[in-house]
Scaffold this motif. Structure first.
Motif, mmCIF file in Angstrom:
data_model
loop_
_atom_site.group_PDB
_atom_site.id
_atom_site.type_symbol
_atom_site.label_atom_id
_atom_site.label_comp_id
_atom_site.label_asym_id
_atom_site.label_seq_id
_atom_site.Cartn_x
_atom_site.Cartn_y
_atom_site.Cartn_z
ATOM 1 N N LEU A 25 0.879 -1.326 0.038
ATOM 2 C CA LEU A 25 -0.084 -0.059 -0.017
ATOM 3 C C LEU A 25 0.951 1.221 -0.010
ATOM 4 C CD1 LEU A 25 -2.500 -1.165 2.729
ATOM 5 C CD2 LEU A 25 -2.536 -1.863 0.462
ATOM 6 N N ARG A 28 -1.859 7.794 -0.783
ATOM 7 C CA ARG A 28 -2.010 8.763 0.613
ATOM 8 C C ARG A 28 -3.051 8.385 1.609
ATOM 9 N NH1 ARG A 28 -2.718 14.867 -1.028
ATOM 10 N NH2 ARG A 28 -3.749 13.753 -2.611
ATOM 11 N N GLN A 29 -4.265 7.749 1.282
ATOM 12 C CA GLN A 29 -5.016 7.407 2.272
ATOM 13 C C GLN A 29 -4.668 6.283 3.077
ATOM 14 O OE1 GLN A 29 -5.639 7.756 -1.189
ATOM 15 N NE2 GLN A 29 -7.870 7.939 -1.802
ATOM 16 N N ASP A 30 -4.085 5.164 2.329
ATOM 17 C CA ASP A 30 -3.561 4.103 3.096
ATOM 18 C C ASP A 30 -2.485 4.519 3.920
ATOM 19 O OD1 ASP A 30 -5.346 2.327 1.850
ATOM 20 O OD2 ASP A 30 -4.022 2.208 0.020
ATOM 21 N N ALA A 32 -1.902 7.127 5.334
ATOM 22 C CA ALA A 32 -2.398 8.112 6.435
ATOM 23 C C ALA A 32 -3.481 6.940 7.546
ATOM 24 C CB ALA A 32 -3.829 9.193 5.916
ATOM 25 N N SER A 33 -3.675 5.979 7.288
ATOM 26 C CA SER A 33 -4.433 4.802 7.795
ATOM 27 C C SER A 33 -3.503 3.989 8.723
ATOM 28 C CB SER A 33 -5.473 4.175 6.802
ATOM 29 O OG SER A 33 -6.263 4.900 6.360
ATOM 30 N N TYR A 34 -2.133 4.023 8.339
ATOM 31 C CA TYR A 34 -1.317 3.337 9.216
ATOM 32 C C TYR A 34 -0.090 4.275 9.920
ATOM 33 C CZ TYR A 34 -3.152 -0.875 6.969
ATOM 34 O OH TYR A 34 -4.016 -1.904 6.600
ATOM 35 N N SER A 35 -1.092 5.374 10.220
ATOM 36 C CA SER A 35 -0.106 6.312 10.776
ATOM 37 C C SER A 35 -0.315 6.676 12.357
ATOM 38 C CB SER A 35 -0.299 7.755 10.105
ATOM 39 O OG SER A 35 -1.520 8.191 10.180
ATOM 40 N N TYR A 44 3.775 9.018 9.318
ATOM 41 C CA TYR A 44 3.282 8.263 8.202
ATOM 42 C C TYR A 44 4.472 7.202 7.777
ATOM 43 C CZ TYR A 44 -0.418 11.381 6.561
ATOM 44 O OH TYR A 44 -1.496 12.002 6.494
#
Lengths: 473, 433
Positions: A25, A28-30, A32-35, A44
């Motif tokens: 992944l 950007r969305q992904d 951000a989702s693992y940050s 990030y």
């Protein structure tokens, strides 16, 4: 130390290692989702990889070691200490998809699991054959066993049964150089060489990535029973805990809630708790039905002797469920007060619980904060929780000071920074408070010899020079 | 004009403590397997967009692939209002798109949402055409000539599970008042909410619902002027449209004094009982009128259970129940349907594993996001098959079609029947097919 960024060349090599591009992944969305995790701070990653096999983990780590790229193992990011946060960017290895193996071997009383298995599923599968996996962190319905092992998670049953490290017989680990090693084995007794299993458990992913574990199970107690003891003075509740524990009874859980918790629960969802009480203690015993009954009667007697104003014994399973539900409601109830929850797990010797309560009360008044206390009173592992609003900068400053003082109090009373949440990023700045000699240096020597390039979960446990405790994000 | 970013429900996202307890409850987290497609992930993305770290278009994919089942809300220990976050994000995405979308496409969409759904006359015409298609032999011709295969898969598959619709004549002859049967004084006076799709495609179920209510001792009024509930609009981010429809419904249902407004579609009922939230910014008068409407809104299972409808005809079958997510997570109606099913003589009731997981229908999600929807459905069917049920009960038209599709995909058409709860209750109450 400067790390290599993930550029086109590295990405190309990673794509060769993980053929299925859906498991790499990069948008950007992904990222951000693992940050984040359940603690504080947003960092990030440069890429998120979802490996399916030990071989894939090993090959990614080898590459990362060769090119000096940080690697952050992650389960379902329920950590309250920042364990999985990719503070230096690099690779997040999402191990939650390695959830396919959950084998119970009843004749050996062991379970063999891969890291993505949910802790609760181990409970369920073991119970199907009359066995039990005792560690029960309250997030067990969502946390992965890999995360529990890395953080050495506890839970209410720690009082009688111990914590995660007490139920691990062997591990498969990918070292920071990418080698696959086996530690321990499948037997309860094993003194062959250094106990690397115990070294890895609780090392917060800084020494390697656990890709398989052999867990020890025990026979499941036949039944449980619960009593609620009500106190108009929290000091008396501390005495009751000590008295019960020296009377020949070992309860499976002893949970305390202070006045603020009781009030919050009653405001949120009236559960028939005594709002005038200063504290209540919920006590669970388990075992043979006749023993459970006799022990509950004895507990009732002891609590009354030391000044409990009321002791209720649950008459049925549903009564029991009501009492434990009230305990579970504490967390949701307090977030109704204010949205930001800072959950601590400073732990003190059992005998110091009343003193710790006194200190916490002083801290609450000094910093004028919504500070409530609940937790595993039987083993000294308290959960002072501060609820605040992170948008209120001034309040958050006070929270930061209060947290520091909570740690000081715990250490002053002979306790420790963390009972079960881990050090991560959140408590790293306080390590020198607990370790005054060369202890931290000895730990760093271990870290450096296992992971000379410092690629494995860097930024955890060991503070950066001059690192301060800041709550943000 | 308000900035788009201000449409994002920032306050609600702050309530999330990121504990992750919602993850196991989320169907798309299960099937898609990334945090991005989990409730915690989506809330975080909306929060980041509201803080200006991400753009509104960054939200599109994760938000549009959310089923909106709101199982996360039930699982959340901190009371995060995910529904509000989702609808707010959808509204911002919709308005952001509208600014960039071509005029032709926009007109077509506007027509679909504001001309078709709210217009019962148009639905009647569609139903009539469908009836003609089904009864004239055209359907057979179409199947023979593989005509239905010419349609894209996401549309053609549904052709196979369409119910046989009511004939135009029977539809027009439906009374507007069903007096209470066997009861001198009605237990309750109720108004029936017909819904747009329900009344077009499942008029038979609506009719049976009215007859069942009357059997149970209710006087049932059918107000002709009622319109679509507006749920599909709200889920598509067209909040202004749903507000218009909500006001119209509140107005027409005020025309008659009743104890309850009864519906039989989990999805519609869920929006109806949130009319007060929907109209919260429309001034005190509307909020109060909405509150009065909400107070009267009930699912049919609640009323039938309350009135102790007599269910004495045996149904000899193993039955499982695929809950409507919106009935469970929004209306919080969970016990009455099961209690009613268990009253039917002969029924062996078997609960599915993970009974609260969405079937993937989710309004028009299964048409718009066909592939993702089928992945959710396949998970659901694994659990449904384990029960060995020969009847799958649903409480919402979308779920009914989706579960029929699931049965069709598994090749179980001969063995398993999918019905609306009302159909089974009607059979048990001795009401003819």
């Amino acid at each position: 130390m400067e790390y290599r960024k993930i550029d086109g060349e590295i990405l190309g090599k990673l794509k060769e290692l993980i053929s299925d591009s859906k498991r790499l992944l990069t948008n950007r969305q992904d990222l951000a989702s693992y940050s984040y995790d359940a603690s504080f701070g947003i960092y990030y990653p440069e890429i998120v990889i979802q490996p399916n096999t030990t071989q894939e983990v090993s090959s990614v780590v080898k590459l990362a070691n060769q090119y000096h790229i940080p690697v952050y193992p992650r389960g379902q990011a329920t950590s309250l200490s920042g364990g999985p946060l990719p503070v230096e960017g690099g690779i997040v290895l999402d191990l939650s998809k390695m959830d396919k193996t959950l084998d119970i071997i009843p004749e050996d009383l062991v379970a063999i699991v891969t890291p993505g298995v949910l802790t609760e599923n181990i409970h369920k599968e073991a119970e199907k054959v009359g066995l039990m996996y005792p560690p029960d962190p309250s997030s067990s319905a969502v946390s992965t066993i890999g995360g529990n092992l890395a953080e050495n998670s506890g839970g209410p049953r720690g009082l009688k049964y111990g914590v995660t490290k007490d139920y691990v017989l062997g591990l498969e680990v990918v070292t920071p150089k990418g080698e696959i090693i086996q530690t321990g084995g499948r037997t309860v007794k094993n003194v062959t060489g250094y106990d690397l299993t115990k070294l890895i458990i609780g090392s917060e992913g800084t020494l390697g990535i656990i890709t398989k574990a052999i867990l020890q199970l025990i026979p499941k107690p036949v039944t449980t029973g619960t009593a609620m003891a009500v106190f108009d003075e929290i000091i008396a509740s501390g005495e009751a805990i000590s008295k019960v524990l020296t009377s020949g009874i070992c309860p499976s859980k002893m949970e305390i809630m202070d006045q603020a918790c009781i009030q919050a629960v009653e405001d949120y969802q009236p559960s028939g708790l005594p709002v005038n009480a200063d504290a209540i203690v919920l006590i669970e015993v388990d075992g043979h039905p006749s023993a459970v009954k006799a022990e509950l009667a004895q507990i009732k007697e002891i609590c009354k002797q030391v000044g409990a104003i009321d002791v209720q014994v649950a008459r049925s399973k549903s009564d029991e469920a009501v009492l434990w539900k009230a305990r579970k409601l504490v967390s949701p109830a307090i977030t109704r007060i204010k949205p930001t929850k800072i959950s601590e797990d400073a732990t003190v010797p059992r005998s110091k619980i009343p003193e710790m309560f006194k200190r916490l009360k002083i801290i609450r008044e000094k910093y004028d904060l919504d500070l409530v206390v609940f937790g595993h009173a039987g083993d000294g592992n308290l959960h002072p929780n501060i609820v605040a609003d992170k948008r209120d900068k001034e309040e958050m400053k006070r929270v930061e000071q209060a947290v520091a003082e909570i740690f000081e109090a715990a250490i002053d009373l002979g306790g420790t920074l963390s009972g079960e949440h881990g050090i991560g990023t959140m408590k790293a700045p306080f390590m020198s408070m607990e370790f005054k000699g060369v202890e931290l240096e000895m730990m760093k020597l271990i870290k450096d010899s296992w992971d000379p390039k410092n690629i494995m979960n860097p930024g955890k446990i060991f503070p950066y020079p001059g690192q301060r405790f800041v709550l943000e994000g | 004009m308000r900035k788009l970013i201000d449409l994002l429900p920032y306050e609600e996202t702050i309530q999330c403590v990121q504990c992750g307890y919602c993850l196991p409850a989320c169907p798309t987290y299960l099937t898609m397997g990334t945090e991005t497609h989990s409730p915690r992930g989506r809330i975080n993305l909306v929060k980041m967009a509201a803080e200006g770290h991400l753009s509104i278009s960054d939200l599109e994919n994760p938000i549009e692939l959310c089923l909106g089942c709101r199982a996360c809300e039930t699982a959340c220990p901190s009371g995060v209002q995910y529904g509000k976050i989702l609808e707010g994000a959808k509204e911002a995405i919709y308005k952001n798109k509208s600014e960039n979308i071509s005029n032709i496409k926009k007109t077509a969409q506007d027509a679909l949402f504001m001309k078709l759904f709210p217009n019962s006359q148009k639905w009647t015409t569609i139903a009539d055409l469908l009836w003609l298609y089904q009864t004239s032999g055209l359907q057979k011709v179409a199947h023979k000539g593989n005509l239905t295969k010419v349609l894209p898969e996401n549309l053609s598959v549904f052709e196979g599970v369409m119910p046989n619709v009511t004939s135009p004549l029977a539809r027009r002859k439906r009374p507007t008042l069903f007096p209470a049967v066997n009861s001198e004084k009605p237990i309750y006076k109720v108004a029936f909410f017909t819904g747009c799709i329900m009344d077009a495609l499942f008029e038979k179920i609506n009719r049976l619902s009215m007859e069942l209510l009357s059997r149970a001792g209710c006087e049932v009024h059918v107000i002709q002027e009622q319109t679509c509930c507006g749920a599909l609009h709200a889920h598509a981010g067209r909040k202004d449209d749903s507000v218009t429809l909500a006001k119209k419904n509140i107005e027409v249902f005020e025309s008659i004094e009743v104890d309850f407004i009864v519906n039989n579609a989990g999805g519609c009922g869920a929006l109806l009982i949130e009319y007060d939230h929907l109209l919260a910014e429309q001034g005190d008068e509307w909020t109060n009128r909405a509150k009065a409407f909400v107070k009267k809104t009930k699912d049919i299972s609640q009323i039938l259970f309350d009135c102790k409808v007599s269910l004495n005809q045996p149904v000899n079958a193993t039955v499982t129940y695929q809950r409507s997510c919106h009935m469970t997570n929004v209306q919080k109606v969970t016990e009455e349907p099961v209690a009613l099913l268990k009253q039917i003589p002969g029924i062996v009731y078997k609960e599915m594993e993970n009974p609260h997981m969405c079937c993937g229908s989710a309004g028009i999600y299964n048409v718009v996001n066909y592939k993702e929807s089928m992945e959710v459905l396949d998970e659901k069917m694994i659990m449904a098959k384990k029960t060995d049920a020969t009847i799958v009960v649903t409480t919402n038209p979308g779920c009914l079609l989706q579960m029929k599709l699931g049965v069709q995909r598994e090749g179980l058409n001969e063995k398993v029947r999918v019905v609306h709860l009302v159909e089974l209750l009607a059979a048990a109450a001795g009401l003819g097919e």
